[in-house]
Write an enzyme that holds these catalytic residues in place. Structure first.
Site, mmCIF file in Angstrom:
data_model
loop_
_atom_site.group_PDB
_atom_site.id
_atom_site.type_symbol
_atom_site.label_atom_id
_atom_site.label_comp_id
_atom_site.label_asym_id
_atom_site.label_seq_id
_atom_site.Cartn_x
_atom_site.Cartn_y
_atom_site.Cartn_z
ATOM 1 N N CYS A 41 13.113 63.893 18.401
ATOM 2 C CA CYS A 41 11.719 63.469 18.597
ATOM 3 C C CYS A 41 11.351 62.422 17.545
ATOM 4 O O CYS A 41 11.873 62.418 16.441
ATOM 5 C CB CYS A 41 10.788 64.674 18.486
ATOM 6 S SG CYS A 41 9.053 64.255 18.813
ATOM 7 N N ASP A 43 8.672 62.300 15.968
ATOM 8 C CA ASP A 43 7.814 62.949 14.970
ATOM 9 C C ASP A 43 8.279 62.647 13.540
ATOM 10 O O ASP A 43 9.454 62.864 13.210
ATOM 11 C CB ASP A 43 7.817 64.466 15.218
ATOM 12 C CG ASP A 43 6.727 65.181 14.449
ATOM 13 O OD1 ASP A 43 6.695 65.055 13.198
ATOM 14 O OD2 ASP A 43 5.904 65.860 15.078
ATOM 15 N N ARG A 45 7.900 64.114 10.872
ATOM 16 C CA ARG A 45 8.297 65.267 10.048
ATOM 17 C C ARG A 45 9.717 65.727 10.328
ATOM 18 O O ARG A 45 10.288 66.520 9.595
ATOM 19 C CB ARG A 45 7.336 66.438 10.294
ATOM 20 C CG ARG A 45 5.895 66.131 9.957
ATOM 21 C CD ARG A 45 4.965 67.155 10.569
ATOM 22 N NE ARG A 45 5.036 67.169 12.030
ATOM 23 C CZ ARG A 45 4.379 68.031 12.807
ATOM 24 N NH1 ARG A 45 3.622 68.961 12.261
ATOM 25 N NH2 ARG A 45 4.484 67.959 14.113
ATOM 26 N N HIS A 97 11.726 70.250 18.460
ATOM 27 C CA HIS A 97 11.143 70.936 17.294
ATOM 28 C C HIS A 97 9.898 71.691 17.719
ATOM 29 O O HIS A 97 9.155 71.243 18.595
ATOM 30 C CB HIS A 97 10.830 69.942 16.172
ATOM 31 C CG HIS A 97 9.737 68.978 16.504
ATOM 32 N ND1 HIS A 97 8.445 69.115 16.071
ATOM 33 C CD2 HIS A 97 9.746 67.854 17.276
ATOM 34 C CE1 HIS A 97 7.719 68.121 16.533
ATOM 35 N NE2 HIS A 97 8.469 67.341 17.270
ATOM 36 N N CYS A 100 5.789 70.534 18.653
ATOM 37 C CA CYS A 100 5.972 69.146 19.069
ATOM 38 C C CYS A 100 4.701 68.650 19.763
ATOM 39 O O CYS A 100 4.245 69.256 20.738
ATOM 40 C CB CYS A 100 7.170 69.037 20.011
ATOM 41 S SG CYS A 100 7.466 67.363 20.615
HETATM 42 CO CO CO Z 1 7.821 66.085 18.748
#
Ligand code: CO
Length: 209
Positions: A41, A43, A45, A97, A100
């Site tokens: 992803c 993302d 993090r 994750h 998400c």
């Molecule tokens: Co995500």
């Protein structure tokens, strides 16, 4: 993060690498032969290399919203075909994750414009597993289960491709489904049974004669 800091950090990183190995960049520029293709992803993090402790040259990385493998996405399909056919990676990983944002958005009744067709693929995963998901009373639990099922379905999307089927047959390429737990930092192997999945779907998706 200040952008000037980025360049300062870069200088420090170069110094650290050269201190450990004066030929580091000379060797790095020779080429790459990663054994893993990681599809994760976007993302901020969920940092692909950092959480795996991987060094430059070790992992071929593709990231998009909610780690999707969509057959008409030229981007992910190009990455996959290049990694499998040319770099000859041994493993293809889909890493989702918990918590998400992309998966969460696909659970909301909301018009998100250009994101709609992208997130629609996650809604399709929900529909496919509607019975199991609707039986989970706790919303957070249901949401995280959808994260896992989405990883599983993206692994299935991988094995629907000719590139993966061919590499599996010829050299035993493996597909893996992982989830990163943001709460603990732990990387979890969903232990998806690739061989039985492949067997299940081959009657319909077999692309090799
Ligand atoms: Co995500």
């Amino acid at each position: 993060m200040e952008l000037t800091k980025v360049f300062e950090n870069n200088e420090k990183w170069i110094a650290r690498k050269l201190e450990a190995d004066p030929d580091y960049f000379k060797n790095l520029s020779k080429g790459q032969s990663p054994e893993i293709l990681y599809i994760g992803c976007s993302d901020s993090r969920v940092t692909a290399e950092d959480l795996m402790g991987a060094q430059p040259g070790e992992v071929f990385v593709h990231r998009n919203i909610a780690n999707m493998v969509t057959s008409i996405d030229l981007n992910v399909m190009s990455v996959l075909n290049y990694a499998v056919n040319h770099l000859k990676v041994k493993h293809v990983v889909v890493c989702g994750h918990y918590f998400c944002g992309g998966v969460k958005a696909a659970m909301q009744a909301e018009d998100l414009g250009i994101l709609n067709p992208w997130l629609r693929n996650i809604r399709d995963v929900y529909r496919l597993h509607e019975k199991e998901l609707n039986a989970i009373a706790d919303e957070t639990e249901r949401y995280n289960r959808l994260v896992e099922l989405n990883v599983q379905e993206q692994c299935i999307n991988l094995i629907k491709t000719a590139a993966v089927q061919k590499a599996y047959k010829e050299r035993g390429l493996k597909v893996h489904g992982w989830v990163f737990d943001i709460h603990s930092g732990k990387l979890i192997d969903l232990k998806i049974d690739f061989d039985s999945l492949l067997k299940d779907i081959m009657q319909i998706y077999n692309l090799s004669s």
